[in-house]
Scaffold this active site. Structure first.
Site, PDB file in Angstrom:
ATOM      1  N   CYS A 345       0.825  -1.203   0.000  1.00 47.37           N
ATOM      2  CA  CYS A 345       0.000   0.000   0.000  1.00 47.37           C
ATOM      3  C   CYS A 345       0.860   1.255   0.000  1.00 47.37           C
ATOM      4  O   CYS A 345       0.439   2.298  -0.507  1.00 47.37           O
ATOM      5  CB  CYS A 345      -0.952  -0.005   1.181  1.00 47.37           C
ATOM      6  SG  CYS A 345      -0.136  -0.161   2.785  1.00 47.37           S
ATOM      7  N   HIS A 868      -1.274   1.627   7.430  1.00 44.53           N
ATOM      8  CA  HIS A 868      -1.852   1.486   6.098  1.00 44.53           C
ATOM      9  C   HIS A 868      -1.779   2.822   5.384  1.00 44.53           C
ATOM     10  O   HIS A 868      -1.970   3.880   5.997  1.00 44.53           O
ATOM     11  CB  HIS A 868      -3.302   1.023   6.212  1.00 44.53           C
ATOM     12  CG  HIS A 868      -3.964   0.785   4.888  1.00 44.53           C
ATOM     13  ND1 HIS A 868      -3.482  -0.109   3.960  1.00 44.53           N
ATOM     14  CD2 HIS A 868      -5.077   1.343   4.335  1.00 44.53           C
ATOM     15  CE1 HIS A 868      -4.267  -0.099   2.892  1.00 44.53           C
ATOM     16  NE2 HIS A 868      -5.230   0.786   3.095  1.00 44.53           N
TER      17      HIS A 868
END
Length: 929
Positions: A345, A868
């Site tokens: 990510c 994230h």
């Protein structure tokens, strides 16, 4: 499509416990009367814990079949359960294991990961029960744990659900159109369905984001009990309640379109069924009819947007319709997700942030980069990084895909940068810096770099030195990346030696600005002081402390603030649900206290905490009708002297210290008669039974025993330092004699009167002030002065001399020093348009416009150990913001772009921000200095 039941799923009844108490697969319930758990359940719980640790029932294990229902459980509750299982020991002859102090986890509570009903309704006064909807941006393994059906049934049977909670269930589905991998969707798409003629009678259902409109239509026909005739779906803005705002959705050949590419969460769809005569009630305009035959229209903006913004987007959509139809593409170019290849990510967010820099994207889409590809540059990567990026941009902006896999590009990066080759989480800013440098060297127009000698300023004018430095830099570096992203900094070093006073001025190029964040190295703590005199009121106060320190320092500050006798007589505890969640020793650090979550009570004792002649007694209050851990009131704490300590003396001290709770008395100070003297029991002689009985317990109230006689021996060595007691009332005594509201009353200290100001409001200007502020170098960073030939702790100052066309700002949220390692989550406010950088550029010569507009943001959620990355991007085709969360792309409210997660900001000079149908001439890509 998700079936509707609890959270959209029909659940099975938890498995009944084993009747023989043997080692079975079913859950074994705890003894509700004593709170003790059997050895069979402990064995089963430890087996389940080992299976979860081996990832056989959670996390990385893929579901076994389509429709298999998995559960999401709060990571906070799971951690408490793990600690509890690991700490439990056997209890023999009333002796308790010390490990029991870690606490019973209680019923399964998902309130930390779910949106409450009050929040969902926009009211803080409504019900706080769970709505079953996950909070945004939660991370698997960080905020919640995924449990297989068998693990969930076990835990549910053992512990049950907390009041007002619903299970968070997600069925397994085949996600993706190519790989068709089996997985669950933590965030399904929630839609409101209604019939055309009954728009206010809406039914909420959850669907998979990979479903099609056909799936929605079939479910709507079934739920709304409509005739099975040809139908049409319409987007309905129930906030405007205007039929003119209805927009049709495609229904023919919609199987190739993912649902999340056509609608967004919480949108209302109206189903119109053709009448018996074959006529439609809704009328399609010519533009709508042509749109249905070619491509689906982009989703409408969220209903929460202002009406003027809606009209602006609709007008832009009409302007773009002709261009999009000519392309005959099913998706809007640039609105393309990137698959997560395993902790990738960080790369996806950086690529999306760069992909929305339209000048760079146009450069690669025009294929001009191929003529400038430099495969012989020894500092480059044989042109492979540029070629891989060009192919990736071509796919992302082709309009043919809703998401693609950047696997080939990641492999290319890994060959030249091994730190990005594996599946470990990396830093998005480091990836972007490496990518920009790699693209520059692969596209460098200079084939043979000449030798350039670095010249000192030697007192020459800044303009002369800056122009010379930039000219020398361009002799070796000339590419589209330099034209767009590179600016120039002025660096000034001053020797602190009075006899030298050397001033060194250099002008260096920069590709991005790494800005420090203004932080207040302090901690605000709100606490409640409970005085040793029970007649004195509880005081609620606030302290501002150094960011790190021990509880002893906290107690000293409280004693100073409240003018108390000694800090050694203060005990600090975290009270949760009328019991101690944690009791801190004076050697603990207070930075573990969460000011937004923990409720801190500070108890004043009559003797020092570590007095050898006293025992610190902590008392909980519960009833004989409830579980042991179901407490009421506020726990009391006091110091009991060893001399003359008896059971009767303990009862007397508890009654005195709990005078606020036991405040319901008659005029003579007596408790009301709460027993029936005519009953044929121990009270038949009209003597009142005791108001409560004391039992010895542990911190988590998992069991209790009678207070042993050895506690009252004259030998002080047998006296425990800490004593946990449970004062158990009968239900009748509690109703008649206990006033729970009285213990919740407190007086506000003057420290709370200071109103919240803008002191905590931080802006991008504050970061720029810190970046350009003068600082003194430390001994480890000493500068070697070319004049006095010594290493000096010089003063250093940065100034921005020339600004680039594309300004990349890196907010340094991660701090590393010898004292601490932490992440700063403060919100740094930055403008979406109209960022004026003219005041920060010190070049006195006339320059190009210095006003910038934001085009993309890379976000980081989480802490140092993991997290994230996502991104926001402003699409040039429809001038709308989109959120890129790996392969999932959804429209975004511009107000959500500014957040405490913003990590990388990408600005473009306002006069170079172009819209749909415009093109930037590549010969304009030069930096004028």
């Amino acid at each position: 499509m998700v079936e509707n039941g609890v959270n959209g799923i029909t659940t099975k009844k938890p498995q009944e416990p084993s009747v023989n108490g043997g080692d079975t697969a079913g859950p074994v319930k705890a003894n509700a009367k004593t709170g003790a758990t059997g050895a069979s359940q402990l064995k089963l719980e430890r087996r389940l814990l080992s299976q979860l640790s081996a990832q056989t029932l959670s996390s990385t294990r893929a579901p076994g079949a389509v429709g298999e229902v998995w559960s999401l459980v709060s990571a906070n509750w799971m951690r408490a359960w793990r600690r509890y299982v690991n700490s439990r020991g056997c209890e023999e002859d009333g002796e308790m294991d010390e490990a029991d102090s870690l606490g019973h986890p209680g019923p399964i509570n998902n309130s930390s990961i779910l949106v409450s009903q009050a929040e969902l309704n926009g009211s803080m006064n409504g019900s706080t029960s769970s709505s079953g909807r996950l909070r945004p941006h939660l991370l698997d393994g960080v905020d919640y744990s995924r449990l297989a059906p068998e693990a969930w049934q076990q835990l549910l049977g053992w512990y049950g659900l907390a009041p007002g909670q619903v299970p968070v269930l997600r069925p397994a589905r085949q996600l993706g159109r190519l790989s068709r991998r089996l997985d669950i969707e933590p965030y399904p798409l929630r839609l409101r369905l209604a019939a055309w003629d009954r728009p206010n009678e809406q039914t909420v259902r959850e669907f998979s984001r990979t479903d099609s409109l056909s799936d929605v239509s079939k479910e709507a026909v079934r739920l709304l009990k409509l005739a099975k005739r040809p139908f049409r779906l319409w987007l309905y803005d129930d906030a405007a309640k205007d039929a003119a705002n209805l927009r049709p959705l495609p229904t023919a050949a919609d199987a190739c379109h993912r649902l999340d590419q056509l609608v967004f969460d919480d949108q209302c769809l109206l189903l119109e069924v053709q009448d018996a005569s074959g006529c439609w009630k809704g009328k399609l305009s010519a533009g709508d009819a042509s749109a249905l035959k070619s491509i689906p229209p982009p989703p409408l903006p969220p209903p929460s947007w202002h009406q003027s913004q809606q009209q602006k987007v609709l007008q832009q959509k009409q302007q773009n319709s002709q261009i999009l139809q000519q392309q005959a593409s099913p998706y809007l170019p640039g609105v393309c997700g990137l698959a997560n290849l395993g902790n990738s990510c960080f790369m996806n967010s950086a690529l999306q942030a760069l992909g929305n820099v339209q000048m760079l994207t146009d450069y690669f889409l025009s294929n001009k980069w191929k003529s400038e590809l430099n495969t012989d540059n020894p500092l480059g990567m044989r042109g492979e990084v540029a070629a891989g990026y060009g192919r990736l941009i071509s796919d992302m902006w082709s309009g043919r895909y809703s998401s693609i896999s950047p696997r080939q590009f990641k492999q290319t990066l890994g060959r030249f940068a091994p730190q990005f080759s594996g599946f470990q989480q990396q830093d998005s800013q480091e990836l972007m810096a490496f990518l920009l440098d790699g693209l520059h060297e692969d596209l460098n127009r200079v084939r043979a770099k000449p030798y350039v000698e670095v010249k000192d300023a030697n007192g020459r004018p800044d303009q002369v030195v800056a122009t010379e430095a930039w000219r020398d830099y361009k002799l070796r570096n000339d590419s589209a990346i330099v034209d767009l992203f590179h600016g120039q900094l002025k660096s000034t070093l001053v020797c602190p030696d009075p006899g030298c006073a050397k001033i060194s001025v250099t002008f260096d190029p920069f590709c991005y600005l790494s800005l420090p964040l203004p932080t207040d190295r302090s901690k605000q703590l709100i606490y409640h002081l409970v005085r040793s005199d029970p007649n004195l009121p509880i005081i609620r106060a606030k302290l501002v402390l150094p960011y790190e320190g021990r509880i002893s320092q906290l107690c000293s500050e409280i004693a100073r603030q409240m003018k108390l006798k000694s800090a050694d007589r203060l005990l600090v505890a975290d009270v949760y649900k009328n019991r101690f969640y944690g009791v801190f020793s004076h050697e603990d650090y207070y930075n573990s206290i969460n000011c937004d979550r923990d409720v801190i009570y500070v108890y004043e004792l009559d003797a020092p905490i570590y007095s050898p002649d006293h025992t610190v007694v902590k008392v909980f209050f519960n009833t004989t009708a409830d579980r042991l851990d179901n407490c009421f009131g506020l726990p009391v704490v006091f110091s009991a002297p060893h001399k003359g300590l008896t059971y009767e003396r303990l009862v007397e001290m508890v009654t005195k210290k709990a005078s606020k709770l036991l405040s319901i008395r008659n005029e003579r100070g007596e408790f009301p008669v709460w027993w029936d003297p005519t009953d044929n029991d121990e009270a038949s002689d009209c003597q009142p039974p005791p108001l409560f009985i004391l039992r010895r317990t542990n911190t988590n109230l998992s069991s209790e025993v009678q207070i042993p006689d050895s506690l009252f021996n004259s030998d002080s060595l047998s006296k425990p330092r800490d004593l946990y007691l449970a004062a158990r009332f009968s239900p009748e005594a509690k109703r008649a004699c206990c006033n729970e509201s009285a213990v919740l009353q407190y007086e506000r200290h003057e420290s709370l009167q200071a109103s919240a100001s803008n002191a905590n409001r931080r802006t991008l200007s504050d970061c720029l002030k810190l970046f350009t502020a003068e600082e003194q170098l430390g001994k480890k960073d000493a500068w070697h002065c070319p004049k006095c030939k010594k290493f000096q702790c010089a003063t250093k100052k940065f100034d921005i001399w020339a600004l680039p066309k594309v300004l990349v700002v890196h907010l340094k949220r991660f701090q590393f020093d010898r004292i601490c390692r932490n992440k700063i989550d403060n919100v740094i406010e930055f403008p979406l348009t109209g960022l004026d950088m003219g005041a920060w550029a010190i070049n006195p010569q006339p320059q190009a416009p210095a006003t910038y507009s934001l085009v993309s943001v890379a976000n980081h959620f989480g802490g140092l150990g993991g997290g994230h990355y996502t991104a926001y991007g402003l699409n040039c085709r429809d001038q709308r913001w989109y959120e890129f969360d790996d392969s999932i792309v959804s429209p975004a409210d511009p107000r959500s772009v500014v957040s405490g997660a913003a990590y990388l900001l990408v600005y473009v000079r306002s006069d170079l921000v172009h819209r749909s149908g415009e093109s930037v001439e590549l010969n304009r890509l030069t930096l004028a200095i």
